[in-house]
Scaffold this active site. Structure first.
Site, PDB file in Angstrom:
ATOM      1  N   GLY A   1       0.850  -1.202   0.000  1.00 27.64           N
ATOM      2  CA  GLY A   1       0.000   0.000   0.000  1.00 27.64           C
ATOM      3  C   GLY A   1       0.877   1.239   0.000  1.00 27.64           C
TER       4      GLY A   1
ATOM      5  N   ARG B   1       0.991  -5.010  -5.480  1.00 24.45           N
ATOM      6  CA  ARG B   1       0.952  -6.211  -4.649  1.00 24.45           C
ATOM      7  C   ARG B   1       1.185  -7.338  -5.660  1.00 24.45           C
ATOM      8  NH1 ARG B   1      -0.836  -4.045   0.164  1.00 24.45           N
ATOM      9  NH2 ARG B   1      -2.538  -2.556   0.057  1.00 24.45           N
TER      10      ARG B   1
ATOM     11  N   ASP C   1       4.833  -4.507   6.154  1.00 25.82           N
ATOM     12  CA  ASP C   1       5.292  -5.808   6.672  1.00 25.82           C
ATOM     13  C   ASP C   1       5.430  -6.866   5.573  1.00 25.82           C
ATOM     14  OD1 ASP C   1       2.541  -5.780   6.331  1.00 25.82           O
ATOM     15  OD2 ASP C   1       2.080  -6.794   8.211  1.00 25.82           O
TER      16      ASP C   1
ATOM     17  N   THR D   1       4.286   2.578   5.391  1.00 18.77           N
ATOM     18  CA  THR D   1       2.896   2.111   5.430  1.00 18.77           C
ATOM     19  C   THR D   1       2.127   2.998   6.392  1.00 18.77           C
ATOM     20  OG1 THR D   1       1.405   0.327   6.186  1.00 18.77           O
ATOM     21  CG2 THR D   1       3.594   0.353   7.158  1.00 18.77           C
TER      22      THR D   1
ATOM     23  N   ASP E   1      -0.144   1.935   8.208  1.00 18.76           N
ATOM     24  CA  ASP E   1      -0.666   1.079   9.286  1.00 18.76           C
ATOM     25  C   ASP E   1       0.115   1.150  10.607  1.00 18.76           C
ATOM     26  OD1 ASP E   1      -2.606   0.278   7.564  1.00 18.76           O
ATOM     27  OD2 ASP E   1      -2.119  -1.852   7.588  1.00 18.76           O
TER      28      ASP E   1
ATOM     29  N   ASP F   1       2.437  -0.826  11.519  1.00 18.67           N
ATOM     30  CA  ASP F   1       2.389  -2.203  12.033  1.00 18.67           C
ATOM     31  C   ASP F   1       3.755  -2.886  12.004  1.00 18.67           C
ATOM     32  OD1 ASP F   1       2.590  -2.371   9.288  1.00 18.67           O
ATOM     33  OD2 ASP F   1       0.939  -3.773   9.022  1.00 18.67           O
TER      34      ASP F   1
ATOM     35  N   ARG G   1     -17.989  15.739  14.122  1.00 15.93           N
ATOM     36  CA  ARG G   1     -18.460  16.252  15.411  1.00 15.93           C
ATOM     37  C   ARG G   1     -19.477  17.383  15.210  1.00 15.93           C
ATOM     38  NH1 ARG G   1     -16.107  16.137  20.380  1.00 15.93           N
ATOM     39  NH2 ARG G   1     -14.410  14.682  20.689  1.00 15.93           N
TER      40      ARG G   1
ATOM     41  N   ARG H   1      -5.003  -3.009   8.706  1.00 15.95           N
ATOM     42  CA  ARG H   1      -5.361  -4.363   8.275  1.00 15.95           C
ATOM     43  C   ARG H   1      -5.469  -5.341   9.446  1.00 15.95           C
ATOM     44  NH1 ARG H   1      -3.837  -6.744   2.974  1.00 15.95           N
ATOM     45  NH2 ARG H   1      -2.684  -4.868   2.471  1.00 15.95           N
TER      46      ARG H   1
ATOM     47  N   GLU I   1     -10.499  -1.397  10.782  1.00 18.09           N
ATOM     48  CA  GLU I   1     -11.085  -2.355   9.828  1.00 18.09           C
ATOM     49  C   GLU I   1     -10.700  -3.793  10.161  1.00 18.09           C
ATOM     50  OE1 GLU I   1      -9.422  -1.915   5.871  1.00 18.09           O
ATOM     51  OE2 GLU I   1      -7.398  -1.854   6.659  1.00 18.09           O
TER      52      GLU I   1
ATOM     53  N   ARG J   1      -5.036   7.425   2.679  1.00 21.55           N
ATOM     54  CA  ARG J   1      -3.712   7.163   2.094  1.00 21.55           C
ATOM     55  C   ARG J   1      -3.252   8.275   1.156  1.00 21.55           C
ATOM     56  NH1 ARG J   1      -3.921   1.091   0.829  1.00 21.55           N
ATOM     57  NH2 ARG J   1      -3.521   1.687  -1.310  1.00 21.55           N
TER      58      ARG J   1
HETATM   59  N1  LIG Z   1       6.055 -13.868   2.485  1.00 15.56           N
HETATM   60  C1  LIG Z   1       6.415 -13.135   1.428  1.00 15.56           C
HETATM   61  N2  LIG Z   1       7.447 -13.531   0.639  1.00 15.56           N
HETATM   62  C2  LIG Z   1       7.816 -12.805  -0.430  1.00 15.56           C
HETATM   63  N3  LIG Z   1       7.220 -11.663  -0.805  1.00 15.56           N
HETATM   64  C3  LIG Z   1       6.204 -11.212  -0.075  1.00 15.56           C
HETATM   65  C4  LIG Z   1       5.746 -11.909   1.093  1.00 15.56           C
HETATM   66  N4  LIG Z   1       4.706 -11.223   1.621  1.00 15.56           N
HETATM   67  C5  LIG Z   1       4.521 -10.150   0.813  1.00 15.56           C
HETATM   68  N5  LIG Z   1       5.424 -10.134  -0.195  1.00 15.56           N
HETATM   69  C6  LIG Z   1       5.511  -9.167  -1.302  1.00 15.56           C
HETATM   70  O1  LIG Z   1       5.332  -7.846  -0.836  1.00 15.56           O
HETATM   71  C7  LIG Z   1       4.213  -7.253  -1.496  1.00 15.56           C
HETATM   72  C8  LIG Z   1       3.566  -6.219  -0.623  1.00 15.56           C
HETATM   73  O2  LIG Z   1       3.056  -6.828   0.544  1.00 15.56           O
HETATM   74  P1  LIG Z   1       1.680  -6.317   1.192  1.00 15.56           P
HETATM   75  O3  LIG Z   1       1.454  -7.157   2.412  1.00 15.56           O
HETATM   76  O4  LIG Z   1       0.626  -6.328   0.147  1.00 15.56           O
HETATM   77  O5  LIG Z   1       1.929  -4.794   1.531  1.00 15.56           O
HETATM   78  P2  LIG Z   1       2.826  -4.082   2.650  1.00 15.56           P
HETATM   79  O6  LIG Z   1       4.243  -4.267   2.292  1.00 15.56           O
HETATM   80  O7  LIG Z   1       2.419  -2.649   2.553  1.00 15.56           O
HETATM   81  O8  LIG Z   1       2.468  -4.722   3.954  1.00 15.56           O
HETATM   82  C9  LIG Z   1       3.350  -8.433  -1.877  1.00 15.56           C
HETATM   83  O9  LIG Z   1       2.472  -8.163  -2.931  1.00 15.56           O
HETATM   84  C10 LIG Z   1       4.396  -9.450  -2.305  1.00 15.56           C
HETATM   85  O10 LIG Z   1       4.869  -9.201  -3.613  1.00 15.56           O
HETATM   86  O1  LIG Z   2      -5.165  -0.616  -1.194  1.00 17.85           O
HETATM   87  P1  LIG Z   2      -5.791  -1.924  -0.917  1.00 17.85           P
HETATM   88  O2  LIG Z   2      -5.208  -3.015  -1.744  1.00 17.85           O
HETATM   89  O3  LIG Z   2      -7.270  -1.819  -0.978  1.00 17.85           O
HETATM   90  O4  LIG Z   2      -5.412  -2.346   0.572  1.00 17.85           O
HETATM   91  C1  LIG Z   2      -5.945  -1.755   1.701  1.00 17.85           C
HETATM   92  C2  LIG Z   2      -4.984  -1.960   2.837  1.00 17.85           C
HETATM   93  O5  LIG Z   2      -3.815  -1.191   2.639  1.00 17.85           O
HETATM   94  C3  LIG Z   2      -3.520  -0.435   3.794  1.00 17.85           C
HETATM   95  O6  LIG Z   2      -3.987   0.886   3.572  1.00 17.85           O
HETATM   96  C4  LIG Z   2      -2.054  -0.375   4.051  1.00 17.85           C
HETATM   97  O7  LIG Z   2      -1.616  -1.669   4.319  1.00 17.85           O
HETATM   98  P2  LIG Z   2      -0.267  -2.205   3.756  1.00 17.85           P
HETATM   99  O8  LIG Z   2       0.771  -1.253   4.209  1.00 17.85           O
HETATM  100  O9  LIG Z   2      -0.126  -3.565   4.367  1.00 17.85           O
HETATM  101  O10 LIG Z   2      -0.344  -2.234   2.276  1.00 17.85           O
HETATM  102  C5  LIG Z   2      -4.329  -1.111   4.910  1.00 17.85           C
HETATM  103  O11 LIG Z   2      -4.623  -0.224   5.968  1.00 17.85           O
HETATM  104  C6  LIG Z   2      -5.546  -1.558   4.156  1.00 17.85           C
HETATM  105  O12 LIG Z   2      -6.158  -2.660   4.758  1.00 17.85           O
HETATM  106 MG   LIG Z   3       1.130  -4.440   5.567  1.00 20.20          MG
END
Ligand SMILES: Nc1ncnc2c1ncn2[C@@H]1O[C@H](COP(=O)(O)OP(=O)(O)O)[C@@H](O)[C@H]1O
Ligand SMILES: O=P(O)(O)OC[C@H]1O[C@](O)(COP(=O)(O)O)[C@@H](O)[C@@H]1O
Ligand SMILES: [Mg+2]
Length: 321
Positions: free
Chosen positions: A13, A74, A105, A127, A129, A131, A156, A173, A224, A254
């Site tokens: 994201g 993603r 993450d 991010t 989040d 997180d 408000r 998330r 959420e 975002r």
């Molecule tokens: N366990 C994993 N191993 C390898 N690549 C990963 C893994 N988890 C996520 N990724 C890669 O990182 C991308 C972004 O992860 P995502 O969880 O969607 O967002 P964020 O990095 O913001 O948390 C994924 O679409 C994928 O390409």
């Molecule tokens: O943009 P998308 O694919 O709808 O994803 C929404 C998710 O992305 C976020 O905005 C950011 O999360 P990530 O950093 O894991 O991508 C979350 O808060 C939300 O659940």
């Molecule tokens: Mg994430």
């Protein structure tokens, strides 16, 4: 051996401040005499070999812009060992030996895999989040919280005019950080997060009590990751007859220009990542803890769950009586 050519990408994201981080990586790398490349669309761009050289001007006029000029993705293919190998090979064939991944993450998991394939990789927490462990804040979180607080200020006005209650669903998330910080900053009576169990009957009763105590409106903030705001509203109506209005802030959280806090965090962390790569570090997540820039093994970052700040949670509860 230190790095000579590095690349930067944004993944997952998008978040406000990612551009400021890209700018910092590019300019710091060039300042230190490195060749710097940018990858378009995160890990998808690595697999598709969408990689281009950057110069000082390629990151001009972006520090104030939300989103990411490198775009993001993603990418399912990158989750496979085959995809990761193609990505590493594409970097290697250009002689790129260092990579800065700006993401959340999930992106850190990917960075960890590339590091194990021999690419010197650094993670920057990008991010909304908040997180990621081993950093107090992630790039974008401050801006997202400000957007939620601003929205609640507006809600408000209308809610108190009608003596209504409001349920605001925010992003996060698996994580209640946005709800927690925005809830405390906006005086929400109830904050529902995945980290803390709750009882909807008590939440409903609190709403009734608030009105009996003379409050003119009542705000419930729900992450959420807990459930949909509409589901909470249905339950409250069943328990009390009150019909709360639900607002889902969604992707508005975002967008927009990053706050100065996010720009400064992104600039500091981007420069830090480059300097540490030059010093020979790899496989690390960059963070800031109590104002100090820190490195943590990315393996440890991806295998640790971020703790939840119960003190702030209790404070929000006490002060919103
Ligand atoms: N366990 C994993 N191993 C390898 N690549 C990963 C893994 N988890 C996520 N990724 C890669 O990182 C991308 C972004 O992860 P995502 O969880 O969607 O967002 P964020 O990095 O913001 O948390 C994924 O679409 C994928 O390409
Ligand atoms: O943009 P998308 O694919 O709808 O994803 C929404 C998710 O992305 C976020 O905005 C950011 O999360 P990530 O950093 O894991 O991508 C979350 O808060 C939300 O659940
Ligand atoms: Mg994430």
């Amino acid at each position: 051996m230190t790095v000579k050519k590095i690349a930067v990408l944004t993944s997952g994201g998008d978040s406000q401040g990612m551009n400021a981080a890209v700018r910092a990586v590019v300019r710091s790398g060039l300042f230190h005499g490195l060749e710097v490349f940018a990858v378009q669309r995160g890990y998808a761009g690595l697999i598709n070999d969408d990689i281009r050289p950057m110069d000082l001007r390629s990151v001009g006029d972006i520090i104030q812009r939300g989103g990411t000029i490198l775009q993001t993705a993603r990418c399912k293919e990158f989750m496979t060992p085959e995809g990761q190998q193609i990505a590493a090979d594409n970097l290697r064939k250009r002689g790129i030996d260092g990579l800065v991944v700006i993401g959340g993450d999930g992106s850190y998991q990917g960075a960890n895999k590339l590091n194990k394939l021999g690419i010197k990789t650094m993670g920057l927490p990008g991010t909304i989040d908040n997180d990621i462990p081993f950093t107090d804040f992630t790039i974008g979180f401050d801006t997202a919280v400000s957007i939620v607080v601003d929205a609640i200020n507006k809600l408000r006005d209308t809610m108190s005019s009608h003596e209504r209650s409001s349920i605001v669903e925010v992003m996060g998330r698996h994580c209640g950080e946005i709800a927690l910080y925005a809830g405390l900053a906006s005086g929400a009576e109830t904050i529902l997060v995945p980290e803390v169990p709750f009882d909807l009957t008590e939440v409903s009763q609190r709403m009734v009590d608030n009105f009996n105590l003379g409050k003119r409106h009542s705000i419930i903030l729900v992450a959420e990751g807990v459930c949909k705001g509409e589901d909470i509203a249905t339950e409250i109506t069943k328990n009390t007859g009150i019909e709360p209005r639900v607002t889902v802030l969604g992707h508005i959280q975002r967008g927009g220009t990053p706050t100065h806090n996010d720009r400064i965090l992104a600039s500091s962390l981007g420069d830090f990542a480059v300097r540490k790569l030059i010093e020979g570090e790899s496989g690390k997540g960059c963070g800031i803890i109590k104002g100090e820039l820190v490195l943590t093994d990315i393996d440890k970052v991806v295998n640790t769950k971020r703790g939840f700040n119960m003190e702030l949670y209790e404070l929000a509860k006490r002060l919103s009586q």
